[in-house]
Enzyme design. Structure first.
Site, PDB file in Angstrom:
ATOM      1  N   TYR A  55      -7.998  -8.540   7.171  1.00 60.04           N
ATOM      2  CA  TYR A  55      -6.897  -7.619   6.760  1.00 60.04           C
ATOM      3  C   TYR A  55      -6.516  -6.714   7.838  1.00 60.04           C
ATOM      4  CZ  TYR A  55      -5.137  -3.613   4.312  1.00 60.04           C
ATOM      5  OH  TYR A  55      -4.299  -2.583   3.850  1.00 60.04           O
ATOM      6  N   GLY A  62      -2.288  -3.404   2.341  1.00 60.58           N
ATOM      7  CA  GLY A  62      -2.248  -2.811   0.696  1.00 60.58           C
ATOM      8  C   GLY A  62      -2.236  -4.257  -0.132  1.00 60.58           C
TER       9      GLY A  62
END
Length: 508
Positions: A55, A62
């Site tokens: 990530y 998000g």
């Protein structure tokens, strides 16, 4: 410079942050911290060129977390993140709040779990040392994922694209021989994904609230003398029967402040049975607020030695987690806010008792020199009432609210930045409430000493002399506003408490 504060990654105290944020103390990074940052940044570089999705390094952000980013796009990914997240609105944050957040950001990153290029952190430190202060709007942060919007405004300045005080970042950097930051993988995310603004503002307010607690004890002690009240309820044996730490501390301060008062001795055998709660219960109320302040400080200092971005480099790999959630700080700041509201409430009640001739035990109405012809400090009390009421409207805890964002990926947020900004506003109102109480108490004591021919204790007399050094003893009507502002500045400067300490020793 020998007096520089060294960021080691071992944490920062509230006082150390204030030295940098308010006192502009210069900063440096320890070599060990730089080494740690290099290790995690090299790991981020490896991830960016690998096939495993992590990530924010080789994915979107998000709800866009499943979008893969090619290695040659990772730098642009981080730049785009900063540009798109600089969405703050509202009044600009004051310089100390910005400096405090920058220091906490550098300290957090120096722990070496964020995967950032240490050269960027060194640039952040140069901003502090050269007084290059990014322009940061105060509103827009949900306090999870951290303070994205305000931190993005800081990061925007680091890459040479944002405004700073007095101009633009690129010009300011050129003036000081600095180059804009070049963002590698994870660098932009590491800069904006922490709780540093809400923590800095909370820590500054917590520091200020400590001073206000001491001033509240001083004002209450002067009230006790001026209102011919009793100090017996503050006795050590009474406090031992209910051993809350804050209550015992406040009572000890009151005993020290009132020790040796000729005025107190003068009415020791009066017919009064007991005093009103706002006087008699001073240690219980002030003490409860002290306990709240102590708790808030503990929570915030824990946050100040924490890593609060995402993902985190632990055990040789990056792990997505939730340390950016501001709930611990938000709850603690809301607790302190409620306590400070109460401190203002009881202060306003004591002021009312001094200006009300039916309650003041022989003082003239509104402490006027010629009541009727003159109104004295009637409207000063009105101002205290207005401020106390305004603080009550701020009693709703922002941490009790949440609005899902990020396409419901970020479905529970702390609203911690709102908690921090609210705490700051309550502190400002409280400072003026206490200034009004001191102003009225000083006038009341002046009248009472003239009535009785008796003086006060060494502690209260030192405080009164400090007030009288900036406010005229003339009882004729004049605008109270300049006097209130002068006493508020006296409180803020710390000089009032310094004068008391010089006379009787340090208060607790």
């Amino acid at each position: 410079m020998a007096n520089r504060f060294t960021i080691t990654g071992d944490g920062i105290t509230v006082e150390q942050m204030v030295e940098v944020a308010v006192g502009h103390r210069e900063v440096e990074i320890s070599p060990a911290a730089i080494t740690r940052m290099k290790v995690s940044y090299e790991a981020a570089l490896r991830v960016a060129s690998g096939d495993i999705p992590v990530y924010g390094i080789n994915t979107g952000f998000g709800p866009l977390k499943d979008r893969r980013i090619e290695p040659e796009q990772t730098s642009q990914l981080q730049i785009n993140l900063i540009r798109s997240h600089a969405s703050g609105v509202g009044d600009l944050l004051p310089t100390p709040a910005v400096r405090g957040a920058m220091l906490l950001l550098a300290s957090c990153l120096s722990i070496g779990a964020s995967g950032i290029d240490p050269r960027i952190v060194q640039l952040l430190v140069e901003f502090l040392n050269k007084s290059i202060h990014p322009v940061v709007p105060s509103q827009g942060s949900l306090g999870a994922s951290g303070d994205l919007a305000p931190l993005a405004h800081v990061a925007l300045a680091l890459i040479g694209e944002g405004p700073v005080e007095g101009g633009n970042a690129l010009s300011a950097m050129t003036k000081h021989g600095l180059e804009p930051a070049s963002l590698g993988p994870k660098c932009g995310l590491a800069l904006i994904n922490g709780t540093h603004f809400l923590t800095a503002i909370g820590a500054l307010s917590t520091h200020k609230s400590r001073q206000l607690l001491l001033v509240a004890d001083v004002a209450a002690a002067i009230h006790v003398e001026a209102s011919l009240s009793s100090a017996k309820p503050f006795g050590e044996a009474i406090m031992a029967l209910r051993p809350h730490a804050g209550q015992a501390e406040s009572a000890a301060n009151l005993r020290s402040l009132l020790a040796g008062s000729a005025l107190m001795e003068h009415h020791a055998d009066c017919h009064e049975v007991q005093d009103a709660y706002s006087v008699r219960c001073t240690p219980q109320v002030h003490g409860a607020v002290r306990d709240a302040q102590r708790h808030a400080r503990s929570v915030l200092e824990t946050e100040m030695r924490s890593v609060t971005d995402n993902p985190l480099f632990v055990g040789g790999q990056f792990v997505s987690a939730g340390n950016f959630h501001g709930e611990p700080c938000a709850l603690a700041m809301d607790y302190l806010s409620l306590g400070l509201i109460e401190l203002g409430n009881i202060s306003e009640r004591r002021t009312e008792r001094l200006v009300n001739p039916t309650l003041s035990r022989g003082l003239p109405a509104f402490l006027a020199g010629h009541p009727g012809l003159e109104s004295g400090v009637m409207l000063a009390h009105y101002a205290a009432a207005a401020l106390a009421s305004e603080n009550k409207t701020l009693a709703f805890p922002p941490s009790a609210d949440t609005i899902p964002t990020g396409a419901n990926q970020e479905d529970h947020v702390s609203m911690g930045m709102t908690s921090a900004r609210r705490l700051d506003r309550i502190c400002a109102n409280l400072q003026n409430i206490l200034a009004i109480e001191l102003l009225c108490a000083a006038r009341a004591m002046q009248i009472r000493k003239a009535q009785t021919g008796k003086g006060g204790a060494a502690g209260t007399e030192a405080a009164l002399a400090s007030v009288r050094g900036i406010v005229s003893a003339d009882l004729t009507d004049r605008p109270p506003s300049p006097d209130i502002q002068a006493v508020a500045k006296l409180i803020e400067s710390g000089q009032l408490i310094q004068s008391v300490s010089a006379a009787i020793g340090d208060l607790i």
